[in-house]
Design a protein around this motif. Structure first.
Motif, PDB file in Angstrom:
ATOM      1  N   TYR A  85     -11.181  -7.979  81.837  1.00 27.19           N
ATOM      2  CA  TYR A  85     -10.403  -7.700  81.260  1.00 27.19           C
ATOM      3  C   TYR A  85      -8.628  -8.270  82.396  1.00 27.19           C
ATOM      4  O   TYR A  85      -7.541  -8.111  81.669  1.00 27.19           O
ATOM      5  CB  TYR A  85     -10.341  -5.609  82.118  1.00 27.19           C
ATOM      6  CG  TYR A  85     -11.357  -5.127  81.421  1.00 27.19           C
ATOM      7  CD1 TYR A  85     -10.957  -4.973  80.360  1.00 27.19           C
ATOM      8  CD2 TYR A  85     -12.191  -5.502  81.949  1.00 27.19           C
ATOM      9  CE1 TYR A  85     -12.539  -3.973  79.625  1.00 27.19           C
ATOM     10  CE2 TYR A  85     -13.342  -4.704  81.866  1.00 27.19           C
ATOM     11  CZ  TYR A  85     -13.032  -3.709  80.237  1.00 27.19           C
ATOM     12  OH  TYR A  85     -13.822  -3.196  79.989  1.00 27.19           O
ATOM     13  N   TYR A 371      -0.556  -3.415  82.871  1.00 25.24           N
ATOM     14  CA  TYR A 371      -1.421  -3.485  81.893  1.00 25.24           C
ATOM     15  C   TYR A 371      -2.253  -2.180  81.408  1.00 25.24           C
ATOM     16  O   TYR A 371      -3.231  -2.295  82.762  1.00 25.24           O
ATOM     17  CB  TYR A 371      -1.925  -4.643  81.517  1.00 25.24           C
ATOM     18  CG  TYR A 371      -3.408  -5.220  80.975  1.00 25.24           C
ATOM     19  CD1 TYR A 371      -2.582  -5.590  79.912  1.00 25.24           C
ATOM     20  CD2 TYR A 371      -4.973  -4.780  81.278  1.00 25.24           C
ATOM     21  CE1 TYR A 371      -4.012  -5.959  78.916  1.00 25.24           C
ATOM     22  CE2 TYR A 371      -5.834  -5.059  80.019  1.00 25.24           C
ATOM     23  CZ  TYR A 371      -5.133  -5.834  79.282  1.00 25.24           C
ATOM     24  OH  TYR A 371      -6.203  -6.178  78.173  1.00 25.24           O
ATOM     25  N   ASP A 372      -2.868  -1.785  80.269  1.00 22.06           N
ATOM     26  CA  ASP A 372      -3.591  -0.677  80.502  1.00 22.06           C
ATOM     27  C   ASP A 372      -4.822  -0.716  79.846  1.00 22.06           C
ATOM     28  O   ASP A 372      -4.790  -0.992  78.164  1.00 22.06           O
ATOM     29  CB  ASP A 372      -3.099   0.664  80.621  1.00 22.06           C
ATOM     30  CG  ASP A 372      -3.989   2.199  80.768  1.00 22.06           C
ATOM     31  OD1 ASP A 372      -5.701   1.468  80.499  1.00 22.06           O
ATOM     32  OD2 ASP A 372      -3.133   3.320  80.844  1.00 22.06           O
ATOM     33  N   ALA A 373      -6.287  -1.322  79.852  1.00 27.06           N
ATOM     34  CA  ALA A 373      -6.926  -1.740  78.665  1.00 27.06           C
ATOM     35  C   ALA A 373      -7.468  -0.454  78.348  1.00 27.06           C
ATOM     36  O   ALA A 373      -7.505  -0.562  76.739  1.00 27.06           O
ATOM     37  CB  ALA A 373      -8.506  -2.198  79.426  1.00 27.06           C
ATOM     38  N   SER A 374      -7.781   1.160  78.461  1.00 27.65           N
ATOM     39  CA  SER A 374      -7.715   2.437  77.724  1.00 27.65           C
ATOM     40  C   SER A 374      -6.805   2.145  76.533  1.00 27.65           C
ATOM     41  O   SER A 374      -6.895   3.111  75.742  1.00 27.65           O
ATOM     42  CB  SER A 374      -7.315   3.595  78.821  1.00 27.65           C
ATOM     43  OG  SER A 374      -6.457   3.132  79.437  1.00 27.65           O
ATOM     44  N   LEU A 375      -5.456   1.570  76.578  1.00 28.22           N
ATOM     45  CA  LEU A 375      -4.781   2.265  75.179  1.00 28.22           C
ATOM     46  C   LEU A 375      -5.587   1.299  73.625  1.00 28.22           C
ATOM     47  O   LEU A 375      -5.850   0.192  74.536  1.00 28.22           O
ATOM     48  CB  LEU A 375      -3.386   1.102  75.837  1.00 28.22           C
ATOM     49  CG  LEU A 375      -2.715   2.261  77.121  1.00 28.22           C
ATOM     50  CD1 LEU A 375      -1.052   1.565  77.285  1.00 28.22           C
ATOM     51  CD2 LEU A 375      -2.540   3.886  76.307  1.00 28.22           C
ATOM     52  N   LYS A 377      -5.453  -0.832  70.822  1.00 28.13           N
ATOM     53  CA  LYS A 377      -4.983  -2.693  70.957  1.00 28.13           C
ATOM     54  C   LYS A 377      -3.887  -2.611  70.679  1.00 28.13           C
ATOM     55  O   LYS A 377      -3.055  -2.294  69.649  1.00 28.13           O
ATOM     56  CB  LYS A 377      -6.579  -3.618  70.023  1.00 28.13           C
ATOM     57  CG  LYS A 377      -6.330  -4.736  69.764  1.00 28.13           C
ATOM     58  CD  LYS A 377      -7.391  -4.908  69.084  1.00 28.13           C
ATOM     59  CE  LYS A 377      -7.606  -6.905  69.302  1.00 28.13           C
ATOM     60  NZ  LYS A 377      -8.312  -7.418  68.249  1.00 28.13           N
ATOM     61  N   GLU A 380      -1.701  -2.262  75.036  1.00 30.11           N
ATOM     62  CA  GLU A 380      -1.728  -2.033  76.356  1.00 30.11           C
ATOM     63  C   GLU A 380      -0.813  -2.825  77.488  1.00 30.11           C
ATOM     64  O   GLU A 380      -1.206  -2.664  78.476  1.00 30.11           O
ATOM     65  CB  GLU A 380      -3.294  -3.431  76.789  1.00 30.11           C
ATOM     66  CG  GLU A 380      -4.501  -3.015  75.740  1.00 30.11           C
ATOM     67  CD  GLU A 380      -4.250  -3.600  74.208  1.00 30.11           C
ATOM     68  OE1 GLU A 380      -5.847  -4.333  73.358  1.00 30.11           O
ATOM     69  OE2 GLU A 380      -2.925  -4.236  74.032  1.00 30.11           O
TER      70      GLU A 380
END
Length: 735
Positions: A85, A371-375, A377, A380
């Motif tokens: 990530y 940066y939020d990988a859960s948002l 595509k 993020e």
């Protein structure tokens, strides 16, 4: 790594100094789970050992993406996001600011090698090119560190991504400080971007990178500041910390120059990283790791029965039970959610931090986004604060192998170089590109044409012979002027209709001829203006019929001259067969054939307006298509046939002895007529666009003027200026 293996074996063996090789292993102090280690390389070694016994290992700082492989490391968990990530976040960061030409340095370790491998895959997906990739380790010979520093100094890439550990980065920056390179924009991995010691390298001001989410751990600061003297004496580590922080000795020592601590020292007055608990990042990861392990053990020992929690303190707990419960951990602590996915990884969340100069001139760490990988595509990555760039700049630095190709050009790759190195080639004629760095140009649709910049398609200008053009005005003036001339001639002939010269030349056919000439002049006006369905049909049929009417009248006058001469011979009574009724019938029949041809043409395949897209690439010619080319050429051929026949008869009658013999003038008029229309054919076929219509109008006007001037001009001149010749006596005076 050997130390980590030794520690892992000792933990498995109950921390006893002996390692039992037999079947009767020691069971004292069996380890249920392990929190640590911080580095990826030690964690890899320890996890391989613990995984065989289902003993969970929860790390707070091991970020290597390789540890997500559950086949190799089945019992590994971590509270810090995987470098997979981080690599994705760094690649998106580089892409966000338009950098396509970068340099990469990384630690020659599991952390650096695996991290940069993920990063390089991510930048390829983003279309970013890497000028160089250099690896090093802090224990490498200085020559190796110098080589890496020289590569950075010589490179054309203005952005350097450093995926390194703190110790490795410190060695590289010390080497670069000896001979500073031109300004470089540093992109930092989480391992070194928050280290306060590295912020002393002022030439790295403006560095930006991803950092572990910071947190304030409740009660930690108070705990750290309330260390009692008894705790100091009981711990050699605390004693050493105290003496180093206050530069004094707790006990007198002969071999030390430091003063003896006098008891006035207090941690509350101390200002160093120890007392700064508002920027805790990795510490918070450890905090969550400990609580995750505690929750797993609690859930394995305690069960909820009838809405009450009951714990079995005498349960024989197995590591596998803790391992199973750790997979299901899901709780919130200190404002952050703690859970693990199928790979033992948490939800990836990073802060974007920037090294900015404070008011005092020192570099400070400022959070500028996240940066939020859960948002979803594409959502993020967010920046919500101004960024300071390399050397304190306010403009985003440019790092490209080649400048962006503007719209109107296309990219052509340079041979033997990465895809980010290219030349910009203008689009060929008729093609455009409407975006920056277009790989190809494309053609406009048939009715559109590129603008001068070749970055947009505009409708082609529609061209036709319009009334507001100079050429059209000239042709229209000649057309109207010719019609007026024919009408004036008609008026002159009408006023002198009883004069010998008018009566001698068949006044009835002369009036009909002047009328048809007027129509011939006026029909040329139908060729000017925007073609429409009716105008296309009218212009060709009107032209064909009026010209046949005109030639029929001329033919009638020519035949009459011949018959009149023959009628003067003794015993010849031919004029009774070619009197006025027969002349009228001849004109009507000859004209009727042309009318019939035009009707058939209009019924089967009439002319119609069309857009000519082939003559010119850059404009549309609006013209009348012939419909049936055969119909057009039959109409034209019939006119030509009558004209040639009339010309032959006029030639035969040109030398007849008569002062008012029209045959001579008809011969000249037919000669002009035939010459005009013979030259018209190649000119008509070869003329482009609207000039085809202009050629046709010119042929109509030229041939019509030839007829009226040759046949009627001499007679009008005698009537108006030489009336003495307009007598029967002069008429009868034969040469």
């Amino acid at each position: 790594m050997p130390v980590s293996v030794l520690v892992a074996v000792q933990l498995l063996n109950g921390e006893e100094p002996l390692f039992y090789k037999g079947t009767n292993c020691s069971q004292s102090g069996v380890v249920m789970g392990v929190v640590g280690d911080s580095g990826s390389t030690p964690s890899i070694s320890m996890s391989r050992i613990f995984g065989s016994f289902n003993i969970p290992l929860v790390s707070s700082f091991s970020t290597c993406a390789c540890l997500s492989d559950k086949q190799q490391f089945p019992s590994f968990f971590r509270t810090i996001p995987s470098d997979h990530y981080q690599a994705d976040a760094l690649a998106k960061l580089v892409k966000h600011f338009g950098w396509t030409w970068i340099g990469v340095v990384h630690s020659n370790s599991d952390y650096g090698n695996d991290g940069i491998a993920s990063f390089l895959k991510a930048v390829v997906r983003e279309g970013i090119c890497v000028e160089y990739t250099e690896s090093f380790f802090r224990t490498d010979p200085r020559s190796s560190i110098q080589r890496v520093a020289d590569v950075i100094r010589r490179s054309t890439a203005k952005v350097v991504v450093a995926f390194t550990a703190v110790g490795d980065m410190k060695v590289l920056l010390e080497e670069l400080a000896l001979d500073l390179p031109s300004p470089r924009q540093w992109i930092a991995s989480e391992a070194w971007v928050t280290d306060p010691n590295l912020m002393s390298f002022s030439f790295c001001a403006g560095a930006i990178g991803v950092a572990i989410q910071r947190s304030v751990i409740p009660g930690l600061r108070d705990f750290l500041l309330n260390i009692s003297p008894s705790e100091l004496a009981a711990s050699s580590v605390l004693t050493e910390f105290w003496e180093d922080a206050f530069n004094c000795k707790l006990n007198e020592s002969l071999d030390s120059d430091k003063r003896v601590c006098d008891g006035t020292e207090t941690l509350q007055s101390l200002k160093n990283p120890y007392t700064e608990t508002s920027q805790l990042r990795v510490t918070n990861m450890m905090y969550k790791a400990v609580f995750a392990m505690a929750h797993a053990i609690h859930n394995a020992v305690c069960k909820e029965i009838n809405a009450t929690i009951q714990c079995d303190k005498h349960i024989k707990l197995e590591p596998k039970q803790v391992f199973t419960e750790l997979k299901k951990v899901n709780f919130s602590k200190n404002g952050y959610q703690v859970s693990f996915d199928a790979n033992g990884d948490p939800v990836a969340f990073y802060e974007l931090v920037n090294w900015q100069r404070g008011e005092s001139g020192s570099i400070e760490l400022v959070t500028v986004g996240y940066y939020d990988a859960s948002l979803p595509k594409g959502q993020e990555f967010h920046i919500n604060r101004n960024i300071t760039w390399a050397y304190g700049g306010t403009q985003v630095p440019v790092s490209m192998c080649s400048k962006n190709c503007p719209p109107g050009t296309r990219k052509v790759l340079q041979k033997g170089k990465p895809i980010c190195c290219y030349d910009c080639i203008p689009c060929p004629e008729g093609e455009i590109s409407n975006m920056t760095n277009s790989p190809d140009c494309f053609s406009c649709s048939r009715e559109f044409w590129p603008n001068a910049e070749k970055d947009a398609c505009f409708p082609k200008p529609v061209e036709f012979l319009s009334f507001d053009e100079s050429l059209s005005i000239i042709l229209a003036a000649f057309s109207v002027g010719g019609a007026c001339l024919a009408i004036i001639t008609l008026v002159i002939f009408f006023r002198h209709r009883k004069s010998p010269i008018v009566r001698a030349n068949n006044s009835e056919l002369s009036f009909l001829l002047l009328f048809s000439l007027t129509l011939c002049f006026l029909c040329s006006l139908t060729f000017i203006g925007e073609p429409s369905e009716w105008s296309c049909m009218l212009r060709h049929t009107a032209f064909g019929i009026t010209f046949v009417l005109c030639i029929s009248c001329v033919l009638g006058k020519t035949v009459m001259v011949l018959m009149a001469f023959k009628a003067t011979l003794p015993g010849n009574n031919v004029m009774k067969w070619f009197g006025p009724p027969q002349q009228r019938i001849t004109v009507v029949i000859l004209t009727f054939f042309q009318v019939l041809i035009c009707i058939v043409w209009l019924i089967l395949s009439p002319p119609f307006p069309m857009k000519n897209l082939n003559t010119y690439k850059e404009k549309i010619i609006l013209e009348c298509a012939l419909g049936s080319a055969i119909g057009f050429w039959v109409v034209l051929g019939y006119i030509g046939l009558l004209a040639v026949f009339c010309f032959i008869l006029a030639v035969l009658a040109r030398k007849l002895p008569d002062n008012f013999n029209e045959a001579k003038m008809i011969t000249f008029s037919m000669l002009i007529f035939c010459a005009v229309w013979i030259t018209f054919i190649p000119a008509y076929v070869s003329s482009p666009g609207k000039f085809t219509v202009a050629v046709e109008i010119f042929a109509i006007l030229a041939s019509t003027f030839g007829l009226i001037l040759c046949i009627f001009a001499p007679k009008c001149f005698i009537i108006v200026f030489q009336p003495q010749k307009n007598t029967k006596k002069y008429l009868m005076n034969k040469n």
